[in-house]
Scaffold this motif. Structure first.
Motif, PDB file in Angstrom:
ATOM      1  N   MET A   1       0.802  -1.228   0.000  1.00 26.20           N
ATOM      2  CA  MET A   1       0.000   0.000   0.000  1.00 26.20           C
ATOM      3  C   MET A   1       0.836   1.280   0.000  1.00 26.20           C
ATOM      4  SD  MET A   1      -3.288   1.113   2.334  1.00 26.20           S
ATOM      5  CE  MET A   1      -2.416   1.348   3.860  1.00 26.20           C
ATOM      6  N   PRO A   2       2.043   1.331   0.604  1.00 27.52           N
ATOM      7  CA  PRO A   2       2.809   2.586   0.591  1.00 27.52           C
ATOM      8  C   PRO A   2       3.042   3.154  -0.801  1.00 27.52           C
ATOM      9  CG  PRO A   2       3.766   1.041   2.141  1.00 27.52           C
ATOM     10  CD  PRO A   2       2.712   0.287   1.403  1.00 27.52           C
ATOM     11  N   PHE A   3       3.321   2.283  -1.799  1.00 31.45           N
ATOM     12  CA  PHE A   3       3.551   2.768  -3.164  1.00 31.45           C
ATOM     13  C   PHE A   3       2.264   3.349  -3.753  1.00 31.45           C
ATOM     14  CE2 PHE A   3       6.933  -0.472  -2.738  1.00 31.45           C
ATOM     15  CZ  PHE A   3       8.035   0.347  -2.966  1.00 31.45           C
ATOM     16  N   ALA A   4       1.147   2.675  -3.497  1.00 30.52           N
ATOM     17  CA  ALA A   4      -0.143   3.163  -3.989  1.00 30.52           C
ATOM     18  C   ALA A   4      -0.479   4.507  -3.354  1.00 30.52           C
ATOM     19  CB  ALA A   4      -1.235   2.134  -3.684  1.00 30.52           C
ATOM     20  N   MET A  36      -9.161   8.705  -8.886  1.00 30.35           N
ATOM     21  CA  MET A  36      -9.921   7.580  -8.336  1.00 30.35           C
ATOM     22  C   MET A  36      -9.276   6.217  -8.635  1.00 30.35           C
ATOM     23  SD  MET A  36     -12.243   8.745  -6.392  1.00 30.35           S
ATOM     24  CE  MET A  36     -11.072  10.053  -5.980  1.00 30.35           C
ATOM     25  N   PRO A  37      -8.702   6.004  -9.842  1.00 31.23           N
ATOM     26  CA  PRO A  37      -7.954   4.758 -10.033  1.00 31.23           C
ATOM     27  C   PRO A  37      -6.802   4.612  -9.045  1.00 31.23           C
ATOM     28  CG  PRO A  37      -8.487   5.706 -12.160  1.00 31.23           C
ATOM     29  CD  PRO A  37      -8.896   6.714 -11.131  1.00 31.23           C
ATOM     30  N   ALA A  38      -6.106   5.710  -8.744  1.00 34.81           N
ATOM     31  CA  ALA A  38      -5.018   5.652  -7.755  1.00 34.81           C
ATOM     32  C   ALA A  38      -5.567   5.296  -6.381  1.00 34.81           C
ATOM     33  CB  ALA A  38      -4.279   6.981  -7.704  1.00 34.81           C
ATOM     34  N   LEU A  39      -6.714   5.849  -6.038  1.00 32.80           N
ATOM     35  CA  LEU A  39      -7.313   5.546  -4.734  1.00 32.80           C
ATOM     36  C   LEU A  39      -7.831   4.111  -4.683  1.00 32.80           C
ATOM     37  CD1 LEU A  39      -7.995   6.568  -1.962  1.00 32.80           C
ATOM     38  CD2 LEU A  39     -10.080   7.604  -2.882  1.00 32.80           C
ATOM     39  N   LEU A  40      -8.341   3.622  -5.806  1.00 31.91           N
ATOM     40  CA  LEU A  40      -8.758   2.224  -5.876  1.00 31.91           C
ATOM     41  C   LEU A  40      -7.556   1.303  -5.662  1.00 31.91           C
ATOM     42  CD1 LEU A  40     -10.974   0.118  -6.441  1.00 31.91           C
ATOM     43  CD2 LEU A  40     -10.459   0.359  -8.878  1.00 31.91           C
ATOM     44  N   TRP A  41      -6.415   1.667  -6.192  1.00 26.47           N
ATOM     45  CA  TRP A  41      -5.180   0.906  -5.969  1.00 26.47           C
ATOM     46  C   TRP A  41      -4.850   0.863  -4.470  1.00 26.47           C
ATOM     47  CZ3 TRP A  41       0.340   2.789  -7.768  1.00 26.47           C
ATOM     48  CH2 TRP A  41       1.268   1.769  -7.516  1.00 26.47           C
ATOM     49  N   VAL A  42      -5.007   2.007  -3.791  1.00 24.79           N
ATOM     50  CA  VAL A  42      -4.773   2.057  -2.342  1.00 24.79           C
ATOM     51  C   VAL A  42      -5.688   1.073  -1.621  1.00 24.79           C
ATOM     52  CG1 VAL A  42      -4.958   3.506  -0.273  1.00 24.79           C
ATOM     53  CG2 VAL A  42      -3.948   4.446  -2.364  1.00 24.79           C
ATOM     54  N   LEU A  43      -6.963   1.058  -2.010  1.00 26.32           N
ATOM     55  CA  LEU A  43      -7.931   0.162  -1.376  1.00 26.32           C
ATOM     56  C   LEU A  43      -7.573  -1.300  -1.600  1.00 26.32           C
ATOM     57  CD1 LEU A  43     -10.746  -0.254   0.030  1.00 26.32           C
ATOM     58  CD2 LEU A  43     -11.712  -0.289  -2.286  1.00 26.32           C
ATOM     59  N   LEU A  44      -7.284  -1.659  -2.840  1.00 28.48           N
ATOM     60  CA  LEU A  44      -7.009  -3.060  -3.166  1.00 28.48           C
ATOM     61  C   LEU A  44      -5.689  -3.531  -2.558  1.00 28.48           C
ATOM     62  CD1 LEU A  44      -8.175  -3.132  -6.900  1.00 28.48           C
ATOM     63  CD2 LEU A  44      -9.445  -3.833  -4.861  1.00 28.48           C
TER      64      LEU A  44
END
Length: 221
Positions: A1-4, A36-44
């Motif tokens: 998650m840190p990279f996301a 939002m795609p970047a935030l979705l990456w954080v979530l996943l």
């Protein structure tokens, strides 16, 4: 998650800078549809597999938010169609959030501190009253959207304090949009405040959901 999370921070900073320098420019447009795609990456990246229903619903809300950011760009600037597409996509996003948070309603202020519902109702009433005349034929849709997003913000209190703050910021962002669109009321650097509260609000919600999901997964293990 840190990279996301780092990617999200970088894109957000660039976008806010572009909002200040050239709010209608290409860089502002491109970075907004990446948020939002970047935030979705954080979530996943921050939640265990297999993904729970909570995570899947919040992920759906982020995808729908991305559509709300993106679809109006395929219409004429300032057109009713563009605004309608944005409103429809975010309405569905709020419904996804409501569905995600509903299982936690017993932990929310609805059950624990119902007196705290009053500020949410007051904010909704003020924004609706100020926007009523300018909304015209869209007023029923705006009112319905307002009811759903306030419901989302109330239910978010069942996740934790971080989600509560995030949902309130999301509510502020949408309130600023409504005041600008329907009442011609704008703050200095209005677009920056709209996007700052929007991204920060959704980020706090996502981080809170990720934490809650990991905690629930640990209990089941």
């Amino acid at each position: 998650m840190p990279f996301a999370l780092l990617a999200l921070v970088v894109v957000t900073v660039v976008h806010l800078g572009a909002q200040v320098a050239a709010p209608d420019g290409v860089l502002a447009d491109l970075t907004q549809i990446v948020l939002m795609p970047a935030l979705l990456w954080v979530l996943l990246a921050g939640t265990p597999n297999p993904k729970s229903l909570l995570v899947r619903l919040v992920g759906l809300a982020l995808v729908l938010s991305w559509l709300g950011d993106t679809l109006p760009r395929f219409t004429e600037d300032g057109s009713d169609l563009g605004f309608g597409l944005m409103l429809g996509a975010f309405f569905l996003a709020q419904l996804a959030y409501v569905a995600a948070f509903l299982p936690f309603a017993s932990r929310s202020i609805i059950r624990r501190r119902p007196a705290l519902l009053a500020p949410y109702v007051i904010v909704l009433g003020v924004v609706v009253a100020v926007s009523a005349q300018g909304a015209g034929a869209l007023f029923p849709a705006v009112l319905l959207y307002g009811l759903v997003i306030v419901g989302m913000a109330v239910l978010a209190t069942g996740i934790d304090a971080v989600a509560t703050i995030g949902a309130v910021l999301f509510l502020v962002s949408d309130g600023l949009i409504a005041l600008s669109a329907f009442a011609a009321l704008e703050l200095p650097l209005h677009g920056v405040w709209v996007m700052l509260t929007y991204v920060l609000g959704q980020t706090l919600i996502t981080l809170a959901v990720s934490h809650r999901d990991r905690s629930l997964a640990a209990r089941r293990a």
